[in-house]
Each structure stands twice: as structure tokens, then as C-alpha cells.
Design an enzyme around this catalytic site. Structure first.
Site, PDB file in Angstrom:
ATOM      1  N   ASP A  14       0.796  -1.233   0.000  1.00  0.00           N
ATOM      2  CA  ASP A  14       0.000   0.000   0.000  1.00  0.00           C
ATOM      3  C   ASP A  14       0.831   1.287   0.000  1.00  0.00           C
ATOM      4  OD1 ASP A  14      -1.781  -2.042   0.316  1.00  0.00           O
ATOM      5  OD2 ASP A  14      -2.805  -1.221   2.051  1.00  0.00           O
ATOM      6  N   ASP A  56      -4.586  -0.660  -1.574  1.00  0.00           N
ATOM      7  CA  ASP A  56      -5.910  -0.471  -1.028  1.00  0.00           C
ATOM      8  C   ASP A  56      -6.735   0.092  -2.188  1.00  0.00           C
ATOM      9  OD1 ASP A  56      -6.897  -0.993   1.542  1.00  0.00           O
ATOM     10  OD2 ASP A  56      -6.841   1.104   2.147  1.00  0.00           O
ATOM     11  N   SER A  64     -15.226   0.805   5.559  1.00  0.00           N
ATOM     12  CA  SER A  64     -14.238   1.355   6.493  1.00  0.00           C
ATOM     13  C   SER A  64     -14.292   2.880   6.569  1.00  0.00           C
ATOM     14  CB  SER A  64     -12.821   0.907   6.103  1.00  0.00           C
ATOM     15  OG  SER A  64     -12.330   1.638   4.993  1.00  0.00           O
ATOM     16  N   HIS A  75     -10.449   7.085   1.659  1.00  0.00           N
ATOM     17  CA  HIS A  75      -9.067   7.030   1.172  1.00  0.00           C
ATOM     18  C   HIS A  75      -8.964   5.938   0.118  1.00  0.00           C
ATOM     19  CE1 HIS A  75      -9.365   3.913   4.248  1.00  0.00           C
ATOM     20  NE2 HIS A  75      -8.462   3.257   3.534  1.00  0.00           N
ATOM     21  N   LYS A  98      -6.836  -4.881  -3.141  1.00  0.00           N
ATOM     22  CA  LYS A  98      -7.536  -5.492  -2.004  1.00  0.00           C
ATOM     23  C   LYS A  98      -8.580  -4.540  -1.434  1.00  0.00           C
ATOM     24  CE  LYS A  98      -4.125  -4.009   1.375  1.00  0.00           C
ATOM     25  NZ  LYS A  98      -4.969  -3.060   2.093  1.00  0.00           N
ATOM     26  N   GLU A 105     -13.725  -5.257   4.839  1.00  0.00           N
ATOM     27  CA  GLU A 105     -12.416  -4.650   5.072  1.00  0.00           C
ATOM     28  C   GLU A 105     -11.363  -5.718   4.829  1.00  0.00           C
ATOM     29  OE1 GLU A 105     -10.405  -2.551   4.750  1.00  0.00           O
ATOM     30  OE2 GLU A 105     -10.284  -1.248   6.500  1.00  0.00           O
ATOM     31  N   ALA A 133       0.412   0.582   6.388  1.00  0.00           N
ATOM     32  CA  ALA A 133       1.075   1.124   7.565  1.00  0.00           C
ATOM     33  C   ALA A 133       1.502  -0.039   8.473  1.00  0.00           C
ATOM     34  CB  ALA A 133       0.100   2.038   8.323  1.00  0.00           C
ATOM     35  N   CYS A 137      -1.924  -2.593   7.664  1.00  0.00           N
ATOM     36  CA  CYS A 137      -1.811  -3.502   6.526  1.00  0.00           C
ATOM     37  C   CYS A 137      -0.501  -4.275   6.488  1.00  0.00           C
ATOM     38  CB  CYS A 137      -2.072  -2.744   5.237  1.00  0.00           C
ATOM     39  SG  CYS A 137      -3.822  -2.259   5.139  1.00  0.00           S
TER      40      CYS A 137
HETATM   41  C1  VGL Z   1      -4.592   0.873   5.781  1.00  0.00           C
HETATM   42  C2  VGL Z   1      -6.076   1.905   7.188  1.00  0.00           C
HETATM   43  C3  VGL Z   1      -7.083   1.779   6.278  1.00  0.00           C
HETATM   44  C4  VGL Z   1      -3.202   0.396   5.510  1.00  0.00           C
HETATM   45  C5  VGL Z   1      -5.596   0.730   4.848  1.00  0.00           C
HETATM   46  O1  VGL Z   1      -2.818   0.272   4.319  1.00  0.00           O
HETATM   47  O2  VGL Z   1      -2.453   0.154   6.471  1.00  0.00           O
HETATM   48  N1  VGL Z   1      -4.844   1.451   6.949  1.00  0.00           N
HETATM   49  N2  VGL Z   1      -6.834   1.178   5.114  1.00  0.00           N
HETATM   50 ZN    ZN Z   2      -8.253   1.242   3.522  1.00  0.00          ZN
END
Ligand code: VGL
Ligand code: ZN
Length: 189
Positions: A14, A56, A64, A75, A98, A105, A133, A137
Site C-alpha cells: 500500500d 488499497d 471502512s 481514502h 484489495k 475490510e 502502515a 496492513c
Molecule cells: C490501511 C487503514 C485503512 C493500511 C488501509 O494500508 O495500512 N490502513 N486502510
Molecule cells: Zn483502507
């Protein structure tokens, strides 16, 4: 310098504009991953080793998002600038989208994707992982990779966390579960 060979692959988790400073769900210091991961990409591409990049890739009504009662601002909506990769990938990179369904989620790049099957078909045994992060993820992806029997090398300078304590806990957990933690800058100089 890390010795790479057959069976090794790089997995970028991501690395998308919305997770970088200025993005819709900016991860503090998210941009620190770009330089070490660019080096890692060059190292893997230079040796003809496979590179995977998860993204993502949400519908605009994803569960989410706040509007649906979820924990996050909107996002990485599929097709938007914020969902684009923030570093240049070689054309051979394999993209894994994904969390593409409104009601599901998926933090892990393995969740509801063909990643595991694709890795096995490519003969991958060891995954070098970095991205965003650490506490969401990356953590979920590394847990699934280890559970599926892949060796995992986590690139500690190529990750960043939403929450610094959560990030530290996630690193410790990944280590406890069997990931090796190394510095990409020194591994791929
Ligand atoms: C993520 C929060 C929401 C990530 C993705 O990629 O870590 N965090 N969606
Ligand atoms: Zn996300």
C-alpha cells in the site's frame, strides 16, 4: 549487502499517495518508505526477481469509511489520484488490489486476493516486505505470510505507523511470529 536469489520476492504494501503526508489518510512520516523501497525495487528488478505491490482499492462507499460507520476517512478510492502508487514500479511488477468490495475490510494483502497462489506459482519462498502502515496492513500481511509458511524479512526503515506505540507493538509481534527485521538501506545499498 543482502544476498538475494531464486525464491525471493519483494512485496510493497500500500505505497499509495493517500497514505503519504498530504494524503487523505496520511501516515506520519509515511514518505520515509520511498527511498529505501526504491532501492529495494532496483535490487530485485536488477536480479530479475519478482516484485509484488498491494494497493488499497476501495469503492467510494466502502465500509471502512466514516460515512458507513467505519474508522477511517475516505481514502484510496479506486481510480483516484490518491490511490495511485507513490513510487515507480517496473512494468513487470504484479499488482494486488484489495478491499475492493463495499462490505469487506481487508488489511492483509492476502485477504480475498490471489496473492498466495501467485506467490506459489512464482516459486516464492521468502518475502521482503515494506510499506504502509506498520500497525495495519503491513502487520496483517506479515501475519498471513508467516501463517502461510513464507519466510518474511521486514524492512524496518521502509515502514511507518499510523500510531507510534501500535507500530512498535506490531514490529515486536512480527518478530515474535518469526519475521526477520532488517534495515533496507544497508541491505540494498
Ligand atoms: C490501511 C487503514 C485503512 C493500511 C488501509 O494500508 O495500512 N490502513 N486502510
Ligand atoms: Zn483502507
Amino acid at each position: 549487502m543482502e544476498q538475494l536469489g531464486a525464491g525471493d520476492a519483494l512485496l510493497l504494501v500500500d505505497v499509495q499517495h493517500d497514505f503519504l503526508p498530504g494524503g487523505a489518510l496520511a501516515v506520519p512520516q509515511g514518505d520515509r518508505v520511498l527511498a529505501p523501497l526504491s532501492r529495494a525495487v532496483a535490487a530485485f528488478a536488477g536480479q530479475g526477481l519478482p516484485i509484488f505491490a498491494s494497493r488499497d482499492w476501495h469503492p467510494s462507499n466502502h465500509c471502512s469509511f466514516h460515512a458507513q460507520g467505519g474508522p477511517w476517512p475516505p481514502h484510496c478510492v479506486a481510480g483516484t489520484r490518491g490511490a495511485e502508487f507513490a513510487l515507480t514500479l517496473p512494468p513487470s511488477a504484479i499488482v494486488i488490489s484489495k478491499a475492493t468490495r463495499p462490505e469487506e475490510e481487508a488489511y492483509s494483502a492476502f485477504a480475498g486476493t490471489e496473492l498466495e497462489q501467485t506467490l506459489r506459482e512464482a516459486g516464492v519462498r521468502r518475502l521482503f516486505v515494506g510499506g504502509l502502515a506498520t500497525d495495519y496492513c503491513v502487520r496483517a500481511t506479515v501475519r498471513d505470510a508467516l501463517a502461510a509458511g513464507f519466510e518474511v524479512v521486514l524492512l524496518t526503515d521502509a515502514v511507518a505507523a499510523v500510531d507510534s506505540e501500535g507500530g512498535a507493538r506490531a514490529l515486536e509481534e512480527m518478530r515474535r511470529l518469526g519475521a526477520r527485521l532488517i534495515d533496507a538501506a544497508s541491505a540494498f545499498e
